[in-house]
Design a protein around this motif. Structure first.
Motif, PDB file in Angstrom:
ATOM      1  N   SER A  36       0.960  -1.084  -0.058  1.00  0.00           N
ATOM      2  CA  SER A  36      -0.048  -0.097   0.001  1.00  0.00           C
ATOM      3  C   SER A  36       0.695   1.430   0.127  1.00  0.00           C
ATOM      4  O   SER A  36       0.718   2.343  -0.546  1.00  0.00           O
ATOM      5  CB  SER A  36      -0.944   0.053   1.186  1.00  0.00           C
ATOM      6  N   ARG A  37       2.089   1.164   0.666  1.00  0.00           N
ATOM      7  CA  ARG A  37       2.940   2.264   0.881  1.00  0.00           C
ATOM      8  C   ARG A  37       3.721   2.314  -0.578  1.00  0.00           C
ATOM      9  O   ARG A  37       3.580   3.645  -0.958  1.00  0.00           O
ATOM     10  CB  ARG A  37       4.057   2.094   1.910  1.00  0.00           C
ATOM     11  N   GLN A  40       1.035   4.063  -2.998  1.00  0.00           N
ATOM     12  CA  GLN A  40       0.568   5.545  -2.815  1.00  0.00           C
ATOM     13  C   GLN A  40       1.937   6.464  -3.029  1.00  0.00           C
ATOM     14  O   GLN A  40       1.857   7.441  -3.596  1.00  0.00           O
ATOM     15  CB  GLN A  40       0.367   5.776  -1.197  1.00  0.00           C
ATOM     16  N   THR A  41       3.187   5.912  -2.725  1.00  0.00           N
ATOM     17  CA  THR A  41       4.459   6.537  -3.014  1.00  0.00           C
ATOM     18  C   THR A  41       4.438   6.840  -4.539  1.00  0.00           C
ATOM     19  O   THR A  41       4.877   7.818  -5.153  1.00  0.00           O
ATOM     20  CB  THR A  41       5.578   5.849  -2.715  1.00  0.00           C
ATOM     21  N   SER A  45      -3.846   6.487  -5.318  1.00  0.00           N
ATOM     22  CA  SER A  45      -4.813   7.190  -4.330  1.00  0.00           C
ATOM     23  C   SER A  45      -5.248   6.191  -3.332  1.00  0.00           C
ATOM     24  O   SER A  45      -5.292   5.062  -3.690  1.00  0.00           O
ATOM     25  CB  SER A  45      -6.028   7.885  -5.019  1.00  0.00           C
ATOM     26  N   LEU A  46      -6.054   6.687  -2.144  1.00  0.00           N
ATOM     27  CA  LEU A  46      -6.296   5.798  -1.076  1.00  0.00           C
ATOM     28  C   LEU A  46      -7.596   4.980  -1.778  1.00  0.00           C
ATOM     29  O   LEU A  46      -7.463   3.767  -1.514  1.00  0.00           O
ATOM     30  CB  LEU A  46      -7.158   6.707  -0.245  1.00  0.00           C
ATOM     31  N   LEU A  49      -6.506   1.898  -3.912  1.00  0.00           N
ATOM     32  CA  LEU A  49      -5.711   0.616  -3.165  1.00  0.00           C
ATOM     33  C   LEU A  49      -6.410  -0.586  -3.419  1.00  0.00           C
ATOM     34  O   LEU A  49      -5.506  -1.814  -3.590  1.00  0.00           O
ATOM     35  CB  LEU A  49      -5.480   0.893  -1.605  1.00  0.00           C
ATOM     36  N   PRO A 328      -2.764   3.240   6.019  1.00  0.00           N
ATOM     37  CA  PRO A 328      -3.560   4.766   6.156  1.00  0.00           C
ATOM     38  C   PRO A 328      -4.080   4.762   7.269  1.00  0.00           C
ATOM     39  O   PRO A 328      -4.155   6.145   7.744  1.00  0.00           O
ATOM     40  CB  PRO A 328      -4.322   4.589   5.022  1.00  0.00           C
ATOM     41  N   PRO A 340       1.402  10.683   1.838  1.00  0.00           N
ATOM     42  CA  PRO A 340       2.376   9.402   1.757  1.00  0.00           C
ATOM     43  C   PRO A 340       3.640   9.757   1.434  1.00  0.00           C
ATOM     44  O   PRO A 340       4.629   8.809   1.845  1.00  0.00           O
ATOM     45  CB  PRO A 340       1.788   8.542   0.534  1.00  0.00           C
TER      46      PRO A 340
END
Length: 499
Positions: A36-37, A40-41, A45-46, A49, A328, A340
Motif C-alpha cells: 500500500s505504501r 501510494q508513493t 490514491s487511497l 488501493l 493509512p 504518503p
C-alpha cells in the motif's frame, strides 16, 4: 511401528518439512505491510488501493486449484510437491528483487501479480506436503509448527524496514520507494529462496509404491466419480452464476460503482461458463480433463469443508481489509498524516510493520503453546470460534485507540485469530480429506480465502469512496463485524474429534 505405517517424524523432521514456509512468509509479510505504501508513493490514491491489490487474490483463485490438481497427479525423480514449491520460490525471489526498483505504478502492480502468483505456486503444495509426509496422529503437530514458521517469518519480514530505519537507513519517500523498503525486499527474496532450498534439500518424498503400502495411495488414474456426478447435473446453477455476473456488470454504472467492480461480475460469468464447459465435457465422456475434474471435486467437497467455507469467507474478508487499510489508518489517526510523502506517514508505515510483527509473534506462541491444549480440552471447533472472536475485538479496538503503543493490544487479539485461522481449519479438515486428493482439496479450500479477498478488493474501494472517503478508520469496523460473523458461522461446523 508397523511396516505399513509412515515413520514417526522427530522434531528435526518436522522442522525440515515446514522450514520453507518461513521464507515464503517473509516475502508475504513484506508484500502485505509495504505494498500500500509503495502504491501510494508511486501516485496511487487511497480509493485506488483495493483495485491495485486485486492481483493478489485473483492469482490465488486461478493458481491454487490448478497447482493442487497437478501436484496430486505428479511424480518425478525430484518428488511430488517439491518441484512446485521450488519453482515458485525462484520466481517469487526474482519478483522481490525487481519490485523495489519500480518507478511507475503499473509496473509495481504487475510485479505484485507475479510475486503473488509465485508465492501461491509454492504455498499450496506446502500445505499438502505436511499431509503427505506425516502420519495422521502428527498432522496437528505438523500444521502447528507450520503456523509457527508462518508467524516467525512474518515477524522478520514485518520488522525489517523498522529495524533498518533505526539503524540509520533512510525512510524518505521523496525520491521514490524508501531505501528501507528496497533493502527489505532484497533481503526477503534471498531468505525466501534459501529457506525453500533447505526443505528441498533435507526432505525425501515417499514414492507412489510407499504411499500405497501406507494405505494412502496417490491418484493413479482418472477420478471419475465426481465427474460422473457432474455429468448428471443440469445447467441451471451455471446459468444463475452467469446471470448474477451480468447483474453486477449492469449495476456498476447504475449505482456509480468503481470500475474494478466489473471484475467481480466478469469472474462470476467466467465461473458459470467454465462450469457449463465442464458439465458438457463430462457428458461427452471426457472424464479425464482438468476442468471437469477440478469443478467435479469442487462440487463433491466433504460436508465439513463446505461449512468451513463460510467461516473462511468472513475471516479472510476481515484479514484482507486489515492488510489493505492498516497503513493509512495508523498513519492518519495515530501519526497525524495522510500524505504518503511525509515523514510522519512513513513513520506510521514503519510502525505498521511493528504491529504486524506483534500479531505474527503472538500467533507463533499461540499456535505452539495454546491451540493444541485448548483444542484438547474444548474441541477444535470451539477453539476456532474463540480465536475469531478475539480477532473481532482486536479490530474493533482500532476505533477507540489513538496511541500507537496501545495498538499493540489490538494486535494481540488479531494474533490469536491469525494463529487459529492458519491452524484450526486444516486440523478440522485433516480427518476428512483423502490423501489422493489432498492437493486439489487444499487448493479448492483456498478458493474460500481468495473469493472474499476479491470481493473486498472490488467493492471496498467503492464503499470507502461513497461513504467515508477521508475516514479509512471505518474499514476496521467492517473488519470487526465480518470477523464476528465468522465466529458465529463456526456454530454450524461439526466437531470431528480433539486429537
Amino acid at each position: 511401528m508397523g511396516l505399513n505405517e509412515k515413520p514417526v517424524q522427530r522434531f528435526g523432521g518436522l522442522w525440515n518439512i515446514s522450514f520453507g514456509f518461513f521464507g515464503i512468509q517473509i516475502g508475504f509479510a513484506l508484500q502485505n505491510a509495504n505494498m500500500s505504501r509503495i502504491f501510494q508513493t508511486l501516485g496511487g490514491s487511497l480509493d485506488d488501493l483495493s483495485y491495485l491489490w486485486i492481483a493478489a487474490p485473483l492469482t490465488g483463485l486461478l493458481v491454487q486449484p490448478i497447482i493442487g490438481h497437478y501436484s496430486d497427479r505428479t511424480w518425478t525423480r525430484f518428488g511430488r510437491r517439491r518441484p512446485y514449491f521450488f519453482a515458485g520460490a525462484v520466481l517469487a525471489a526474482l519478483a522481490l528483487f525487481v519490485m523495489p526498483d519500480a518507478r511507475i505504478l503499473w509496473f509495481a502492480a504487475l510485479t505484485l501479480w507475479v510475486l503473488d502468483a509465485s508465492i501461491n505456486v509454492s504455498m499450496e503444495p506446502f500445505r499438502a506436503f505436511v499431509g503427505d509426509m506425516l502420519r495422521k496422529d502428527q498432522h496437528t503437530a505438523g500444521y502447528a509448527l507450520q503456523t509457527a514458521f508462518i508467524g516467525a517469518g512474518a515477524v522478520v519480514g514485518s520488522l525489517f524496514p523498522f529495524v533498518l530505519t533505526h539503524l540509520g537507513v533512510s525512510g524518505d519517500a521523496l525520491g521514490g520507494i524508501p531505501a528501507t523498503v528496497r533493502y527489505s525486499f532484497w533481503f526477503g527474496g534471498a531468505a525466501l529462496l534459501l529457506a525453500v532450498l533447505w526443505t528441498v534439500g533435507t526432505t525425501r518424498e515417499y514414492s507412489p509404491a510407499e504411499m500405497k503400502a501406507f494405505g494412502e495411495p496417490m491418484l493413479g488414474g482418472p477420478a471419475t466419480q465426481p465427474v460422473h456426478a457432474l455429468a448428471a447435473r443440469g445447467l441451471g446453477a451455471s446459468l444463475c452464476w452467469i446471470a448474477a455476473g451480468a447483474g453486477v456488470v449492469v449495476t456498476v454504472p447504475t449505482l456509480g460503482l468503481q470500475k474494478e467492480v466489473y471484475l467481480l461480475g466478469a469472474l462470476l460469468i467466467a465461473y458459470g461458463l467454465a462450469s457449463i464447459a465442464a458439465i458438457l465435457l463430462a457428458r461427452g465422456g471426457k472424464a479425464d480433463n482438468p476442468l471437469s475434474l477440478i469443478i467435479g471435486d469442487f462440487s463433491g467437497m466433504p460436508t465439513v469443508m463446505k461449512r468451513l467455507a463460510l467461516v473462511q469467507f468472513f475471516s479472510w474478508s476481515a484479514l484482507f481489509i486489515m492488510w489493505i487499510y492498516t497503513t493509512p489508518v495508523v498513519a492518519q489517526y495515530a501519526f497525524g498524516s495522510s500524505d504518503p510523502t511525509s515523514a510522519a506517514y512513513n513513520a506510521g508505515g514503519d510502525w505498521v510493520g511493528v504491529l504486524f510483527a506483534v500479531y505474527n509473534g503472538v500467533a507463533t506462541i499461540v499456535a505452539l503453546l495454546v491451540l493444541p491444549r485448548l483444542a484438547a480440552r474444548i474441541g477444535k471447533v470451539r477453539t476456532h470460534g474463540i480465536g475469531l472472536l478475539c480477532g473481532a475485538l482486536g479490530y474493533a479496538s482500532f476505533l477507540v485507540l489513538r496511541d500507537p503503543n496501545l495498538l499493540v493490544l489490538s494486535e494481540i487479539g488479531v494474533g490469536i485469530a491469525w494463529a487459529s485461522i492458519l491452524a484450526m481449519p486444516y486440523a478440522i479438515l485433516a480427518s476428512s480429506l483423502p490423501q489422493a486428493k489432498l492437493g486439489i482439496y487444499m487448493g479448492l479450500f483456498n478458493v474460500f480465502i481468495v473469493v472474499p479477498q476479491l470481493l473486498v478488493a472490488t467493492v471496498m474501494g467503492s464503499v470507502l469512496k461513497a461513504f467515508f472517503p477521508t475516514e479509512p478508520i471505518w474499514t476496521m469496523a467492517f473488519a470487526a463485524a465480518v470477523m464476528a460473523l465468522a465466529a458465529l458461522a463456526m456454530l454450524r461446523v461439526p466437531e470431528t474429534g480433539n486429537a
